[in-house]
Design a protein around this motif. Structure first.
Motif, mmCIF file in Angstrom:
data_model
loop_
_atom_site.group_PDB
_atom_site.id
_atom_site.type_symbol
_atom_site.label_atom_id
_atom_site.label_comp_id
_atom_site.label_asym_id
_atom_site.label_seq_id
_atom_site.Cartn_x
_atom_site.Cartn_y
_atom_site.Cartn_z
ATOM 1 N N GLN A 110 18.206 28.787 71.072
ATOM 2 C CA GLN A 110 17.020 27.941 71.147
ATOM 3 C C GLN A 110 16.576 27.723 72.587
ATOM 4 O O GLN A 110 15.377 27.676 72.877
ATOM 5 C CB GLN A 110 17.292 26.614 70.448
ATOM 6 C CG GLN A 110 17.429 26.759 68.939
ATOM 7 C CD GLN A 110 17.876 25.483 68.253
ATOM 8 O OE1 GLN A 110 18.277 24.510 68.907
ATOM 9 N NE2 GLN A 110 17.829 25.475 66.927
ATOM 10 N N ILE A 111 17.536 27.623 73.493
ATOM 11 C CA ILE A 111 17.193 27.483 74.906
ATOM 12 C C ILE A 111 16.503 28.745 75.412
ATOM 13 O O ILE A 111 15.499 28.690 76.124
ATOM 14 C CB ILE A 111 18.451 27.169 75.730
ATOM 15 C CG1 ILE A 111 18.940 25.749 75.396
ATOM 16 C CG2 ILE A 111 18.178 27.300 77.234
ATOM 17 C CD1 ILE A 111 20.285 25.401 75.986
ATOM 18 N N LEU A 112 17.018 29.884 75.025
ATOM 19 C CA LEU A 112 16.407 31.159 75.415
ATOM 20 C C LEU A 112 14.973 31.263 74.909
ATOM 21 O O LEU A 112 14.043 31.573 75.672
ATOM 22 C CB LEU A 112 17.237 32.322 74.873
ATOM 23 C CG LEU A 112 16.627 33.725 74.983
ATOM 24 C CD1 LEU A 112 16.365 34.092 76.435
ATOM 25 C CD2 LEU A 112 17.536 34.756 74.322
ATOM 26 N N ILE A 113 14.770 31.002 73.628
ATOM 27 C CA ILE A 113 13.435 31.122 73.040
ATOM 28 C C ILE A 113 12.493 30.060 73.607
ATOM 29 O O ILE A 113 11.308 30.332 73.856
ATOM 30 C CB ILE A 113 13.506 31.031 71.504
ATOM 31 C CG1 ILE A 113 14.386 32.152 70.941
ATOM 32 C CG2 ILE A 113 12.110 31.105 70.905
ATOM 33 C CD1 ILE A 113 13.975 33.555 71.355
ATOM 34 N N SER A 114 13.000 28.854 73.840
ATOM 35 C CA SER A 114 12.166 27.797 74.426
ATOM 36 C C SER A 114 11.676 28.195 75.812
ATOM 37 O O SER A 114 10.546 27.876 76.198
ATOM 38 C CB SER A 114 12.957 26.489 74.511
ATOM 39 O OG SER A 114 13.255 25.985 73.218
ATOM 40 N N THR B 153 1.681 24.469 79.025
ATOM 41 C CA THR B 153 2.179 23.159 79.442
ATOM 42 C C THR B 153 3.497 22.851 78.738
ATOM 43 O O THR B 153 3.826 23.439 77.698
ATOM 44 C CB THR B 153 1.173 22.063 79.089
ATOM 45 O OG1 THR B 153 1.029 21.979 77.652
ATOM 46 C CG2 THR B 153 -0.195 22.349 79.705
ATOM 47 N N GLU B 154 4.240 21.918 79.318
ATOM 48 C CA GLU B 154 5.504 21.510 78.709
ATOM 49 C C GLU B 154 5.264 20.944 77.307
ATOM 50 O O GLU B 154 6.042 21.199 76.380
ATOM 51 C CB GLU B 154 6.195 20.464 79.585
ATOM 52 C CG GLU B 154 7.526 19.984 79.030
ATOM 53 C CD GLU B 154 8.174 18.945 79.907
ATOM 54 O OE1 GLU B 154 9.195 18.364 79.495
ATOM 55 O OE2 GLU B 154 7.661 18.691 81.017
ATOM 56 N N ARG B 155 4.197 20.183 77.145
ATOM 57 C CA ARG B 155 3.896 19.584 75.842
ATOM 58 C C ARG B 155 3.660 20.653 74.783
ATOM 59 O O ARG B 155 4.186 20.574 73.674
ATOM 60 C CB ARG B 155 2.663 18.687 75.960
ATOM 61 C CG ARG B 155 2.242 18.031 74.654
ATOM 62 C CD ARG B 155 1.014 17.171 74.850
ATOM 63 N NE ARG B 155 0.599 16.530 73.617
ATOM 64 C CZ ARG B 155 -0.461 15.735 73.515
ATOM 65 N NH1 ARG B 155 -1.209 15.489 74.591
ATOM 66 N NH2 ARG B 155 -0.787 15.192 72.357
ATOM 67 N N ASN B 156 2.876 21.671 75.120
ATOM 68 C CA ASN B 156 2.571 22.719 74.146
ATOM 69 C C ASN B 156 3.789 23.569 73.812
ATOM 70 O O ASN B 156 4.001 23.955 72.660
ATOM 71 C CB ASN B 156 1.447 23.606 74.672
ATOM 72 C CG ASN B 156 0.096 22.923 74.639
ATOM 73 O OD1 ASN B 156 -0.092 21.937 73.933
ATOM 74 N ND2 ASN B 156 -0.839 23.433 75.413
ATOM 75 N N SER C 87 8.240 25.033 70.132
ATOM 76 C CA SER C 87 9.684 25.182 69.916
ATOM 77 C C SER C 87 10.139 24.361 68.726
ATOM 78 O O SER C 87 10.893 24.845 67.869
ATOM 79 C CB SER C 87 10.450 24.752 71.175
ATOM 80 O OG SER C 87 10.177 25.592 72.266
ATOM 81 N N GLU C 88 9.690 23.132 68.659
ATOM 82 C CA GLU C 88 10.097 22.251 67.560
ATOM 83 C C GLU C 88 9.614 22.794 66.212
ATOM 84 O O GLU C 88 10.355 22.765 65.220
ATOM 85 C CB GLU C 88 9.554 20.835 67.793
ATOM 86 C CG GLU C 88 10.233 20.125 68.966
ATOM 87 C CD GLU C 88 9.594 18.782 69.276
ATOM 88 O OE1 GLU C 88 8.508 18.490 68.693
ATOM 89 O OE2 GLU C 88 10.147 18.027 70.100
ATOM 90 N N THR C 89 8.392 23.294 66.186
ATOM 91 C CA THR C 89 7.846 23.838 64.943
ATOM 92 C C THR C 89 8.604 25.089 64.514
ATOM 93 O O THR C 89 8.942 25.262 63.333
ATOM 94 C CB THR C 89 6.349 24.173 65.125
ATOM 95 O OG1 THR C 89 5.648 22.998 65.535
ATOM 96 C CG2 THR C 89 5.747 24.673 63.817
ATOM 97 N N PHE D 246 1.947 29.073 67.638
ATOM 98 C CA PHE D 246 0.540 29.145 68.047
ATOM 99 C C PHE D 246 0.226 28.187 69.200
ATOM 100 O O PHE D 246 -0.529 28.527 70.120
ATOM 101 C CB PHE D 246 -0.359 28.839 66.850
ATOM 102 C CG PHE D 246 -1.827 28.864 67.163
ATOM 103 C CD1 PHE D 246 -2.530 30.056 67.196
ATOM 104 C CD2 PHE D 246 -2.510 27.681 67.440
ATOM 105 C CE1 PHE D 246 -3.886 30.084 67.497
ATOM 106 C CE2 PHE D 246 -3.870 27.699 67.741
ATOM 107 C CZ PHE D 246 -4.555 28.904 67.768
ATOM 108 N N SER D 247 0.787 26.986 69.168
ATOM 109 C CA SER D 247 0.444 25.966 70.166
ATOM 110 C C SER D 247 0.885 26.330 71.578
ATOM 111 O O SER D 247 0.422 25.728 72.550
ATOM 112 C CB SER D 247 1.070 24.618 69.784
ATOM 113 O OG SER D 247 2.486 24.694 69.808
ATOM 114 N N SER D 248 1.755 27.322 71.713
ATOM 115 C CA SER D 248 2.249 27.681 73.048
ATOM 116 C C SER D 248 1.273 28.551 73.829
ATOM 117 O O SER D 248 1.444 28.749 75.033
ATOM 118 C CB SER D 248 3.589 28.416 72.944
ATOM 119 O OG SER D 248 3.414 29.712 72.415
ATOM 120 N N GLY D 249 0.249 29.070 73.148
ATOM 121 C CA GLY D 249 -0.674 29.984 73.809
ATOM 122 C C GLY D 249 -0.068 31.377 73.926
ATOM 123 O O GLY D 249 1.149 31.536 73.868
#
Length: 210
Positions: free
Chosen positions: A34-38, A46-49, A54-56, A80-83
């Motif tokens: 999860q750290i790798l993919i995040s 942005t960190e928020r996106n 990641s959470e989704t 999608f939200s990550s751009g």
């Protein structure tokens, strides 16, 4: 900039932004995968996106096997939200395929093997080593690279040169402090263009002003 000056700069920045109790950038409860993919999802957004993506993704596909078995079209919707979601999905699927097929579903714990994974460079490998496996490593993002150059820790624009310069100059037990100090300074004052040198707490130490 020598070691004493670098440590002084870090301490001044932490005090200025009231970050003296900072305990390190972490991924509490996250697996190495999860750290790798995040880290991949955090690129060019942005960190928020990236956190939302990641959470989704991990709510539905918590591990490499689930991502491996999930169609790319579904992964695209989840991140999608990550751009740049199509490019990131391709990278996620490729790196996951390698982890499942070449490493028996386990994220490598050394830099050489990590950088054998598709799309994994030194920065991503350093993040995984530090936050997943607790191994000392220097992470150089655009803010850290820029601030390190302007303060005179590094005389190169290449991240790999800056990484080496930090390792040679800054004590290992201050690398986490450097991360949060230089990233915060880079976002607030030490911007790529039109830096706010008048309000910068370390302007007197900055090579641009000397």
């Amino acid at each position: 900039m020598n070691t004493e000056q670098a440590v002084e700069a870090i301490d001044i920045i932490l005090k200025h932004f009231d970050l003296e109790d900072f305990e390190g950038i972490g991924y509490e409860g996250s697996t190495p995968y999860q750290i790798l993919i995040s880290t991949i999802l955090s690129q060019q957004t942005t960190e928020r996106n990236s956190r939302k993506a990641s959470e989704t993704l991990f709510a539905e596909c918590p591990g490499p096997r689930e991502v491996y078995d999930t169609p790319a079209e579904r992964i695209e919707k989840l991140v999608f939200s990550s751009g740049y979601y199509r490019q990131k999905t391709r990278c996620i699927k490729e790196v996951t395929k390698a982890i499942v097929e070449d490493f028996d579903g386990r994220v490598p714990d050394d830099a050489e093997d990590l950088m054998r994974l598709p799309g994994v460079g030194k920065k991503t490998a350093a993040c995984v080593l530090r936050y997943a496996y607790g191994k000392p490593s220097v992470i150089v993002d655009t803010h850290i690279n820029r601030v390190s150059q302007r303060l005179g820790i590094s005389d190169s624009k290449k991240p790999e040169d800056t990484q080496r310069a930090i390792m040679d100059t800054v004590p290992q037990d201050r690398w986490d402090d450097l991360d949060i100090a230089f990233i915060t300074l880079g976002r607030r004052y030490c911007r790529p263009s039109n830096p706010d040198c008048d309000n910068c707490p370390v302007s007197e130490l900055c090579g641009q002003n000397n």
